[in-house]
Design an enzyme around this catalytic site. Structure first.
Site, PDB file in Angstrom:
ATOM      1  N   GLU A 228       0.827  -1.210   0.000  1.00 15.79           N
ATOM      2  CA  GLU A 228       0.000   0.000   0.000  1.00 15.79           C
ATOM      3  C   GLU A 228       0.865   1.266   0.000  1.00 15.79           C
ATOM      4  O   GLU A 228       0.494   2.276  -0.583  1.00 15.79           O
ATOM      5  CB  GLU A 228      -0.960  -0.003   1.191  1.00 15.79           C
ATOM      6  CG  GLU A 228      -1.963  -1.153   1.203  1.00 15.79           C
ATOM      7  CD  GLU A 228      -2.816  -1.259  -0.062  1.00 15.79           C
ATOM      8  OE1 GLU A 228      -2.981  -0.231  -0.766  1.00 15.79           O
ATOM      9  OE2 GLU A 228      -3.289  -2.365  -0.360  1.00 15.79           O
ATOM     10  N   ASP A 289       2.586 -12.874   1.730  1.00 13.27           N
ATOM     11  CA  ASP A 289       3.736 -12.165   2.311  1.00 13.27           C
ATOM     12  C   ASP A 289       5.068 -12.915   2.194  1.00 13.27           C
ATOM     13  O   ASP A 289       6.092 -12.292   1.906  1.00 13.27           O
ATOM     14  CB  ASP A 289       3.459 -11.841   3.787  1.00 13.27           C
ATOM     15  CG  ASP A 289       2.605 -10.585   3.937  1.00 13.27           C
ATOM     16  OD1 ASP A 289       2.122 -10.059   2.901  1.00 13.27           O
ATOM     17  OD2 ASP A 289       2.400 -10.136   5.071  1.00 13.27           O
TER      18      ASP A 289
HETATM   19 ZN   LIG Z   1      -2.750  -2.979  -4.519  1.00 18.70          ZN
END
Ligand SMILES: [Zn+2]
Length: 419
Positions: A228, A289
């Site tokens: 983000e 992740d």
């Molecule tokens: Zn994204």
């Protein structure tokens, strides 16, 4: 301009259908904004063109040897919005999140060894760091982490968390801080605004569950924030938000679509085999992740160009957020938002008064004590409801004090006039 919009529209449904959970809501979020406001779409396109121009100028300038070794430091404030105690995550979780961000943007993470050899020469230390603010907008001392109670226990990705009036938290000056809102989102892991958007809405929203190193689930290492933050610095998804789309970055291979899970080996799409195949380990894919481990040099250049004079993030370089505070008290208590303020009405009253504790159930169980001006307790009642009605017919006319103290030490005090 409409390349961005049409590209993003194309991918909306596949993200949801394929995953059942939206790893990243940013594409949908931006589409809603840009379709609703041609001006916002124009502004986003202007930012993109600015970055294109800066990069082209650097490439044309044969004497340019990179933008130096100056590391850009971004001041951060984290607004933790919690309803239940377990949503009020610890400062340690935030510290672990900042470390993950910095390790990723400085290419210092241990898992960079997992970057395949075919992509290693493109992997970049973006030379961008994130640091919790030391001064708030009024130059008071802050830890950069705000724990804010709210009656809302589950949020939608509709920006309400960015408004105190909507029981969220207002952004701190977005020219001086990267605002990160941490709150429980119903389905999404996170979303970010793009540079050049509405300042009031500028920042990153993260689902509480994926903040910091949690060790739980597929998004367990704090990489959602890295992804983000990439968006917040203007990066598009690696697949260009379209089938074999264009992410505007020269050194990321064209890629058919987003990548689920954590694959291994070379995956070829859009004829990208000569370019190394899909770069599914890039932070701007939505692989899990443990899978992601690089930004490229091209992505680095796009992010850093925003900090050039005239760039959408230039103002952050002059932020005072990391200066020593003028007022040293640590921590200075935040003012409770007005919707949390208890109300007493009517006042003066004859028969009964209503103590309206609004949206704050934490008062239930506290004892309400009424004393006269001599300090004698004339009435007691345990608060059993957020709207507590108190019968005062037995009190003589005069001035009284109403007090209550919660288990967490917060107290309220009202003057009451009985007539
Ligand atoms: Zn994204």
């Amino acid at each position: 301009m409409n390349r961005i919009i049409t590209g993003i529209v194309g991918v909306l449904f596949c993200l949801c259908q394929a995953t059942g959970q939206e790893a990243c809501y940013t594409s949908n979020y931006l589409q809603n904004i840009w379709q609703g406001s041609p001006e916002a779409a124009r502004q986003a396109e202007a930012v993109k063109l600015f970055v294109d121009r800066q990069i082209a100028a650097r490439q044309a300038d044969l004497s340019w040897r990179g933008d130096g070794t100056a590391v850009i430091t971004v001041p951060v404030v984290v607004h933790i919005l919690y309803n239940t105690p377990n949503q009020n995550i610890s400062d340690d979780r935030i510290y672990s999140q900042l470390k993950v961000l910095n390790d990723a943007f400085r290419r210092m993470a241990a898992d960079t060894v997992n970057t395949p050899d075919r992509f290693k020469d493109r992997a970049a230390d973006a030379e961008i760091e994130f640091r919790l603010a030391t001064s708030d907008p009024n130059r008071r001392a802050t830890t950069g982490i705000i724990h804010q109670y709210t009656p809302i226990s589950l949020w939608e990705p509709d920006d309400k968390m960015k408004y105190s009036a909507q029981m969220g938290a207002d952004a701190w000056d977005t020219d001086s801080y990267l605002n990160i809102w941490v709150c429980p989102l119903r389905r999404q892991l996170g979303y970010a605004s793009f540079p050049g958007g509405d300042p009031v809405l500028d920042g990153i929203v993260l689902n509480t569950a994926v903040v910091g190193v949690t060790g739980k689930g597929d998004y367990n290492q704090g990489k959602t924030a890295v992804h983000e933050a990439g968006h917040w610095l203007g990066l598009r998804h690696i697949w260009g938000d379209d089938y074999c789309g264009d992410d505007g970055v020269d050194d990321t291979p064209q890629q058919a679509n987003f990548t689920n899970g954590c694959p291994t080996g070379v995956r070829v799409s859009c004829g990208n085999s000569k370019d190394g195949g899909d770069m599914y380990m890039n932070y701007m894919d939505i692989t899990t992740d443990p899978c992601t481990n690089l930004f490229t040099e091209g992505q680095k250049q796009r992010m850093r160009a925003l900090f050039d004079p005239g760039g959408a993030r230039y103002a952050l370089l002059r932020s005072g957020a990391l200066n020593p505070p003028l007022y040293q008290e640590i921590p200075v208590a935040e003012d409770a938002p007005t919707w949390l303020h208890p109300q007493l009405y009517p006042n003066p009253a004859t028969a009964g008064v209503t103590l309206d504790l609004a949206y704050d159930p934490r008062w239930v169980g506290a004892t309400l004590v009424v004393t006269n001006l001599q300090g004698v307790v004339v009435k007691k009642a345990v608060i059993s409801n957020k709207i507590q009605v108190l019968d005062i017919r037995t009190l003589k006319p005069g001035l009284y004090l109403l007090n209550a103290r919660r288990a967490d030490g917060v107290s309220l005090k009202f003057k009451l006039v009985k007539i």
